[in-house]
Design an enzyme around this catalytic site. Structure first.
Site, PDB file in Angstrom:
ATOM      1  N   HIS A  15       1.111   5.130   1.736  1.00 24.02           N
ATOM      2  CA  HIS A  15       1.621   5.032   2.920  1.00 24.02           C
ATOM      3  C   HIS A  15       2.830   5.707   3.259  1.00 24.02           C
ATOM      4  O   HIS A  15       3.631   6.051   2.208  1.00 24.02           O
ATOM      5  CB  HIS A  15       1.747   3.479   2.950  1.00 24.02           C
ATOM      6  CG  HIS A  15       3.075   2.601   1.785  1.00 24.02           C
ATOM      7  ND1 HIS A  15       4.007   3.241   2.123  1.00 24.02           N
ATOM      8  CD2 HIS A  15       2.687   2.446   0.664  1.00 24.02           C
ATOM      9  CE1 HIS A  15       5.199   3.352   0.989  1.00 24.02           C
ATOM     10  NE2 HIS A  15       3.751   2.445   0.551  1.00 24.02           N
ATOM     11  N   GLU A 104      -0.343  -3.797  -2.471  1.00 24.66           N
ATOM     12  CA  GLU A 104       0.380  -3.222  -3.282  1.00 24.66           C
ATOM     13  C   GLU A 104       0.477  -4.577  -4.681  1.00 24.66           C
ATOM     14  O   GLU A 104       0.424  -5.862  -4.497  1.00 24.66           O
ATOM     15  CB  GLU A 104       1.949  -3.124  -2.050  1.00 24.66           C
ATOM     16  CG  GLU A 104       3.228  -2.830  -3.938  1.00 24.66           C
ATOM     17  CD  GLU A 104       3.304  -1.889  -4.328  1.00 24.66           C
ATOM     18  OE1 GLU A 104       2.648  -1.446  -5.017  1.00 24.66           O
ATOM     19  OE2 GLU A 104       3.334  -1.136  -3.695  1.00 24.66           O
TER      20      GLU A 104
END
Length: 307
Positions: A15, A104
């Site tokens: 990201h 994550e």
């Protein structure tokens, strides 16, 4: 399975810059999954989209190519996808799937900055792969769920759940996080824990390109240079393995991967004659050692404090 049904590229994208990357104190008041991109992070994602389109559409690619996206459910990864998507027309995107298994690493709910600093220092002493964050996950935990995702990914390809026209050149883009990307590569290329712990986290919107070689195997060394691979933390043996995969016969992968074998054994023995007699333990020697150990344990038992 014919090569034409395999994706030409499997591309991992981290990201863009998030508010948490810019200011770690954001994690103390905002849940990790709600951390958003900064303006700079959105610009990074738009640039990444242009780079991805150029990569996929050039270098001898078919004019009839398409992309399928997998994305972590976190706000910063979905926003990254939104910006990347601006570089692809609707006819090029055959699908997108939110995939929780590539999220994550869980660090525990709200993250107190000072406590997290001390925890990460402890992780460095313990080992980055096996250390589990209090109320969170270890990299080993992430490895397990990413491994499960990889199995699903192969089933999607095998059963054509992506609804890809065989005449189209398929490209998979996985928008995830730094650790998830590293353990994805670890699982795919069968890297050891020791090799994993040498790797550096990719930068924001960094791209890792696995390209299909003529042998039917994927390699990082087709698109990326040796210098790039070194900067990521790959050892010379790991880089050599990536080059070997470009033209290797699939049936040779387990037999001839010397760098992998050498990570487990002290030396390579080409024949039975290379085995030194001194390295072979006889049954009598084993019994002598066993008796000596038993004797030591009995001596320790005498001095056990039973109070």
């Amino acid at each position: 399975m014919p090569n034409r049904l395999l994706p030409k590229h499997i591309i991992l994208v981290r990201h863009g810059e998030s508010e948490g990357n810019k200011d770690p104190s954001a994690y103390t008041t905002t849940p990790d999954h709600k951390i958003s991109l900064t303006e700079h992070g959105r610009a990074q994602a738009r640039l990444a989209g242009s780079r991805l389109r150029d990569l996929i559409s050039s270098n001898g690619s078919s004019q009839d190519w398409c992309v399928y996206f997998y994305v972590s459910p976190y706000e910063r990864t979905r926003s990254t996808l939104r910006e990347i998507g601006k570089s692809f027309s609707k006819k090029r995107v055959i699908g997108v799937r939110e995939e929780c298994r590539i999220r994550e690493q869980d660090f525990g709910n709200f993250q107190v900055e000072e406590r997290m600093r001390i925890t990460k220092e402890t992780r460095e002493k313990f080992g980055r792969f096996f250390y589990r964050f209090p109320e969170g996950e270890s990299a080993a935990d992430v490895f397990d769920r990413v491994s499960s995702f990889l199995e699903s990914l192969w089933r999607d390809i095998d059963l054509n759940r992506l609804n890809n026209d065989p005449s189209q050149e398929l490209n998979l883009i996985i928008i995830s996080h730094g650790l998830a990307s590293r353990v994805f590569l670890m699982k795919w290329f069968k890297w050891t824990v020791e090799q994993f712990e040498q790797l550096y986290n990719p930068g924001n919107c960094a791209i890792r390109v696995m390209k299909l070689g003529p042998s039917g195997e994927y390699s990082l060394a087709i698109h990326h240079t040796d210098e790039e691979l070194r900067q990521w933390g790959l050892s010379p043996e790991m880089i050599e393995d990536q080059k070997w995969r470009i033209k290797a016969n699939k049936t040779d992968l387990h037999d001839n991967c010397k760098s992998y074998l050498n990570s487990f054994f002290d030396r390579e023995l080409d024949s039975d004659e290379d085995v030194k007699e001194g390295d072979i333990v006889s049954d009598n020697e084993f019994e002598d050692v066993k008796e000596e150990n038993d004797s030591d344990n009995e001596s320790k038992d005498i001095f056990v404090d039973t109070t």
